[in-house]
Enzyme design. Structure first.
Site, mmCIF file in Angstrom:
data_model
loop_
_atom_site.group_PDB
_atom_site.id
_atom_site.type_symbol
_atom_site.label_atom_id
_atom_site.label_comp_id
_atom_site.label_asym_id
_atom_site.label_seq_id
_atom_site.Cartn_x
_atom_site.Cartn_y
_atom_site.Cartn_z
ATOM 1 N N HIS A 306 0.845 -1.180 0.000
ATOM 2 C CA HIS A 306 0.000 0.000 0.000
ATOM 3 C C HIS A 306 0.883 1.234 0.000
ATOM 4 O O HIS A 306 1.954 1.217 0.614
ATOM 5 C CB HIS A 306 -0.905 0.012 1.247
ATOM 6 N N ASP A 364 -7.949 -5.481 0.312
ATOM 7 C CA ASP A 364 -8.479 -6.254 -0.809
ATOM 8 C C ASP A 364 -8.090 -7.722 -0.787
ATOM 9 O O ASP A 364 -8.593 -8.508 -1.576
ATOM 10 C CB ASP A 364 -8.026 -5.626 -2.132
#
Ligand code: CMC
Length: 429
Positions: A306, A364
């Site tokens: 991320h 996710d």
């Protein structure tokens, strides 16, 4: 000049620039006057060190794995509240009182239907259209149906447009799904709560009674909370940039949906599930981990890493728990994808490459398995993300429009093309 300042030296010239301090988080050097004072721009493609705006909505500490909405930790909101409560909090800045909550729920529920002509609009698409393609078009098209809420200078219209989108995006998302599977659209049922209504619009058929499973409804509601906002991510920045020109809010949210579609952003949940299916068996994990580490191979472990979190994504922890709850409720005991996911997570978290680069599972990673178990096809995963993120986009768009210092977003560039040269007529080239 603010209390703090920072000096920047360029070409033998030193200028003093103000430093701004937020409630929490790093200070920012205000470079707004840098060009005027030095003739130089700053260069930060991908905005890795650049704050694009002031915002009081969401705070992330990526190193500590913290996510706060209006100061409240995401795990507390996901555990104790419902999605519409988070929507209220993001939009208005405070948690609602019981009567404010009841009024808000009522107002959202009363906007769930879309203009009947929208159903005809859907007929123009191929049945095999990706539902995200349909969503970009359908949400943008709302501006053609609701002319009375496109004047961004009118506070009342801004609020009506906001309520309309929070209420109608789920309806359009369910229609996009029904259209691709060739089933009739199911009208919203306002006696149901927000998420149960969405499940009903997706999975009910006219010929049968559809019973909402409260465990699944609660799980999806929690997934919506986890995706509601995430400060200045790519799609939110897209919404802000589109909105900075004065474009109407429906067009701005459509722009956000387009940006969300990419696999590096909201498309990652679909990509993560496809990757788990491609790996297929835990024996093949080392092969894929090797590919992910190979500099000459573009393959990445989807659902890992991320831009901001350099620690476990706090949403991923809740997502992992929700995933196990959903699979238990549905009696899925030996899901091969879950088995691959758990083992992949274990191996990656103990691998030097992932440790050194601080690559942890993101939200996710587990959401795809959960949504698949609930009955959603992979092509709908990013659409569900868009349903949830709509409120974040709107809250950020409103904050920007209501900021008196707001001006059009217009980045500068480092030009690397040809220098000035004279035109050569076609015959002489
Ligand atoms: N697998 C393998 N290596 C990776 C991965 C990954 N998933 N992510 C980053 N790296 C490596 C990358 O190759 C680079 O290595 P090096 O420094 O040797 O060149 C280093 O880690 C830093 O990567 P980056 O691309 O510079 O980092 P970024 O901040 O620009 O990218 C990211 C962040 C999310 C785009 C990236 O981690 C990624 O592509 N992850 C997979 C896609 C994904 O899961 N996206 C969902 C994000 S969460 C949901 C959302 O907010 O939309």
């Amino acid at each position: 000049m603010s209390a703090k300042s920072g000096n920047v030296s360029l070409g033998g010239k030193t200028v003093e620039l103000p430093v701004k301090t937020g409630t929490i988080g790093p200070d920012v050097l205000d470079i707004g006057k840098l060009y005027a004072q030095t003739g130089a721009f700053t260069y930060d493609p991908g905005f890795t060190s650049t704050a694009s705006c002031e915002s009081a909505i969401t705070y992330i500490d990526g190193d500590e794995g913290v996510l706060l909405h209006r100061g409240y930790p995401i795990d507390q909101l996901a555990e104790h509240g419902d999605f519409l409560e988070t929507c209220y909090l993001l939009l208005y800045g405070e948690l609602p009182t019981p009567s404010q909550k009841a009024d808000f729920d009522y107002r959202v529920q009363r906007h769930t239907m879309v203009h009947e002509q929208m159903a005809r609009f859907f007929q123009g698409f191929r049945r095999d259209a990706h539902p995200m393609a349909v969503m970009v078009a359908a949400v943008g098209a709302l501006a053609a149906f609701y002319h009375d809420s496109t004047d961004i200078t009118d506070e009342k219209q801004r609020m009506i447009a906001s309520m309309r989108m929070i209420a109608k995006v789920p309806t359009l998302a369910a229609m996009a799904y029904k259209y691709t599977i060739g089933q009739p659209f199911v009208y919203p049922k306002n006696s149901l709560d927000y998420t149960s209504n969405f499940l009903n619009m997706c999975f009910a058929v006219p010929c049968e009674e559809y019973k909402i499973n409260p465990v699944l409804s609660r799980a999806l509601d929690r997934i919506f909370i986890l995706h509601a906002d995430h400060e200045q991510n790519a799609s939110t920045s897209t919404v802000r940039l589109a909105g900075s020109s004065g474009a109407n809010p429906f067009a701005c949210i459509a722009a956000g949906i387009a940006c969300l579609w990419g696999p590096a952003h909201g498309g990652a949940n679909e990509a993560a599930l496809k990757m788990l299916a491609e790996i297929g068996h835990i024996d093949r994990i080392p092969e894929y981990v090797k590919k992910a580490k190979d500099k000459n191979d573009p393959f990445r472990l989807m659902g890992f890493g991320h831009r901001v979190y350099k620690n476990y994504d706090p949403r991923a922890k809740i997502m992992q728990k929700t995933c196990h709850e959903v699979l238990a409720e549905l009696g899925v005991k030996d899901d091969p994808l879950l088995e691959v996911a758990v083992e992949l997570e274990r191996i990656a978290l103990s691998d030097e490459y992932f440790i050194e680069k601080k690559l942890y599972p993101n939200v996710d990673f587990y959401s795809g398995i959960t949504l698949k178990a609930m009955g959603f096809p992979t092509s709908m995963f990013t659409v569900l993300f868009a349903v949830a993120r709509t409120v974040g986009w709107i809250a950020q768009w409103k904050e920007m429009i209501e900021d008196p210092t707001q001006k059009i977003g217009r980045p500068r560039q480092l030009y690397t093309g040809a220098a000035l040269r004279d035109y050569v007529p076609t015959g002489k080239r």
